[in-house]
Scaffold this motif. Sequence first.
Motif, PDB file in Angstrom:
ATOM      1  N   ASN A   1      39.365  86.290 -38.582  1.00  0.00           N
ATOM      2  CA  ASN A   1      39.019  85.788 -37.254  1.00  0.00           C
ATOM      3  C   ASN A   1      39.322  84.281 -37.223  1.00  0.00           C
ATOM      4  O   ASN A   1      40.130  83.799 -38.018  1.00  0.00           O
ATOM      5  CB  ASN A   1      37.563  86.128 -36.902  1.00  0.00           C
TER       6      ASN A   1
ATOM      7  N   SER B   1      32.868  88.532 -34.616  1.00  0.00           N
ATOM      8  CA  SER B   1      32.970  89.367 -35.833  1.00  0.00           C
ATOM      9  C   SER B   1      32.241  88.642 -36.967  1.00  0.00           C
ATOM     10  O   SER B   1      32.868  88.122 -37.884  1.00  0.00           O
ATOM     11  CB  SER B   1      34.434  89.618 -36.192  1.00  0.00           C
TER      12      SER B   1
ATOM     13  N   ASP C   1      38.588  85.345 -30.624  1.00  0.00           N
ATOM     14  CA  ASP C   1      37.675  86.278 -29.967  1.00  0.00           C
ATOM     15  C   ASP C   1      38.285  86.932 -28.726  1.00  0.00           C
ATOM     16  O   ASP C   1      38.095  88.130 -28.479  1.00  0.00           O
ATOM     17  CB  ASP C   1      36.377  85.562 -29.570  1.00  0.00           C
TER      18      ASP C   1
ATOM     19  N   CYS D   1      40.568  89.700 -29.729  1.00  0.00           N
ATOM     20  CA  CYS D   1      39.786  90.854 -30.208  1.00  0.00           C
ATOM     21  C   CYS D   1      39.192  91.635 -29.040  1.00  0.00           C
ATOM     22  O   CYS D   1      39.223  92.876 -29.027  1.00  0.00           O
ATOM     23  CB  CYS D   1      38.673  90.378 -31.140  1.00  0.00           C
TER      24      CYS D   1
ATOM     25  N   ASP E   1      35.093  98.310 -33.390  1.00  0.00           N
ATOM     26  CA  ASP E   1      34.186  97.162 -33.407  1.00  0.00           C
ATOM     27  C   ASP E   1      35.010  95.873 -33.480  1.00  0.00           C
ATOM     28  O   ASP E   1      36.231  95.918 -33.699  1.00  0.00           O
ATOM     29  CB  ASP E   1      33.224  97.276 -34.594  1.00  0.00           C
ATOM     30  N   PRO E   2      34.395  94.706 -33.344  1.00  0.00           N
ATOM     31  CA  PRO E   2      35.159  93.450 -33.312  1.00  0.00           C
ATOM     32  C   PRO E   2      35.880  93.115 -34.619  1.00  0.00           C
ATOM     33  O   PRO E   2      36.863  92.380 -34.605  1.00  0.00           O
ATOM     34  CB  PRO E   2      34.082  92.395 -33.000  1.00  0.00           C
ATOM     35  N   HIS E   3      35.381  93.617 -35.753  1.00  0.00           N
ATOM     36  CA  HIS E   3      36.046  93.345 -37.031  1.00  0.00           C
ATOM     37  C   HIS E   3      37.339  94.155 -37.142  1.00  0.00           C
ATOM     38  O   HIS E   3      38.399  93.629 -37.492  1.00  0.00           O
ATOM     39  CB  HIS E   3      35.104  93.663 -38.200  1.00  0.00           C
TER      40      HIS E   3
ATOM     41  N   THR F   1      40.420  92.829 -35.231  1.00  0.00           N
ATOM     42  CA  THR F   1      41.279  91.766 -35.772  1.00  0.00           C
ATOM     43  C   THR F   1      42.548  92.321 -36.412  1.00  0.00           C
ATOM     44  O   THR F   1      43.520  91.597 -36.606  1.00  0.00           O
ATOM     45  CB  THR F   1      40.532  90.920 -36.828  1.00  0.00           C
TER      46      THR F   1
ATOM     47  N   TRP G   1      30.869 100.442 -33.778  1.00  0.00           N
ATOM     48  CA  TRP G   1      30.766  99.485 -32.669  1.00  0.00           C
ATOM     49  C   TRP G   1      29.321  99.196 -32.280  1.00  0.00           C
ATOM     50  O   TRP G   1      29.024  98.114 -31.736  1.00  0.00           O
ATOM     51  CB  TRP G   1      31.543  99.990 -31.456  1.00  0.00           C
TER      52      TRP G   1
ATOM     53  N   PHE H   1      27.420  95.766 -32.730  1.00  0.00           N
ATOM     54  CA  PHE H   1      27.890  94.503 -32.133  1.00  0.00           C
ATOM     55  C   PHE H   1      27.888  94.592 -30.609  1.00  0.00           C
ATOM     56  O   PHE H   1      28.899  94.378 -29.954  1.00  0.00           O
ATOM     57  CB  PHE H   1      29.285  94.172 -32.674  1.00  0.00           C
TER      58      PHE H   1
ATOM     59  N   SER I   1      29.319  91.781 -28.053  1.00  0.00           N
ATOM     60  CA  SER I   1      30.785  91.732 -28.064  1.00  0.00           C
ATOM     61  C   SER I   1      31.370  92.899 -27.284  1.00  0.00           C
ATOM     62  O   SER I   1      32.354  92.746 -26.554  1.00  0.00           O
ATOM     63  CB  SER I   1      31.299  91.785 -29.510  1.00  0.00           C
TER      64      SER I   1
END
Length: 487
Positions: free
Chosen positions: A294, A320, A378, A381, A396-398, A401, A420, A423, A426
């Motif tokens: 990130n 993330s 961000d 993402c 999910d946000p990770h 990426t 997900w 988070f 997000s």
Amino acid sequence: MRLTPTRSVKDEKVKNVNLSTAMLSPSSAHGGLYAPKKLPKIARAKWQELSSLSYEKLALHIISLFKFDVPEAFFKKALKRYASFDDPKHPVIFKKIDKNLYVNELYHGPTRAFKDMALQPFGSLLSQLAKERGERYLIMCATSGDTGPATLQTFANDENIKVVCLYPDGGTSEVQKLQMQTMQGENLKVFGIKGDFDDAQRALKTLLANDKFKSELKKKRLKLSAANSVNFGRILFQIIYHAYAYANLLKQKALKANESFDIIVPSGNFGNALGAYYAKKMGAKIGKIKIASNTNNILTQFFTTGVYDLRDKKLVKTISPAMDILISSNVERLLFDKFGSERTNELMQSLAKNKFYKLSKQELEALKEDFEASWCDDKECEAYIAKLAKNGYAIDPHTATCFKMVDTSRINVITSTAHWVKFTPSMIKACQIKDTKDEKDALAKTAKILNDSVPSSINSLFSAKILHKNIIKEDEIEKCVLEWIER
């Protein structure tokens, strides 16, 4: 097989250890780690046979190749921990989501994160070793959000083990924090730290090397160990799911025997990516291991330029949070494998003293043979989350990426590290959800848009009693841990 220290000085007689010793006492000479000097190989013809095995049997075969000192029965019992996953026969869900694009879903365990894949069997294994030796342990862990809940869950109510978990206050998602603060077990203690993950991890490493602290624990008949991926016992189980991805591609005839594929890993502390590197060295036909970061893109800088520079870096909080890390501990094991223990010691001492080191041109080229790196901010993402949601797939946000590094001209496997639901803020921002009453309501509305459901274990967190409220300073950790043990 014995493990060897990652750091040494010239003409030093290096002390190698068995896996059981490295698991129970994970710190090695000069503040280093333990790592294999040589990895076992799996012949190309053998992979086709392995592709027909269940996850558990594949894991047992790979572990057996190391010829560690731990009895096979201990590993068999440890792998039975996957019975608590959504599908005990398939703890990992391997999905094709587009042309040449697959996702290795590693988050179907009890805490909904990939850390369960390693920490569930690791917890069983360490407990069995402690019990066999008639010893009691304090297990320390520092977390950026996922290691903490998984460590607490795997050791809860274990009679041989006490656990202290350190997390950065304000540096995890709300669900991750609730998973830790509401975790039940008389043998568990959670402390929020005023600082970031790097502060928590530094405090952990300092305590692991603190003879005075260990002496105080000894008076209470406790020994000290760690559940972070500084412990090779964690890394061992992280090799397996990358090998499983390759086996699945062979099983589905997506790859021919001589073809390779790329793995894309959202990386924080680098343990996940290291597992992929070890799987490649063992014979999995992995081309490039692509490191996704990130805004805290220290690893992008490192794998692109050969420079690891913390001097002008400040940690940035992102959507993330488990990747909000600047000091990636497991890079040390990669340096050791590529350049040896003396050079690794030089580099790591420079990082500690000068907050900087630089590889030679030849050393950087050696890394680029196996690795590429890039990063997403961000907004990027959020765009990937929204795009995939419209196509009926929740990430999910990770995991988000990773999508910037997909090359559709060849097969890519994305390592998806968390569900997900962990988070929510997000997700509601990416999916443009408005008018939510609270986080629980936001989860329900997000699930509806994604045509998914919220696991009951997550919903129940919002009505669970908060058991761990302590927020402390970094210099108070040792005192607070000893006071808790005394009670």
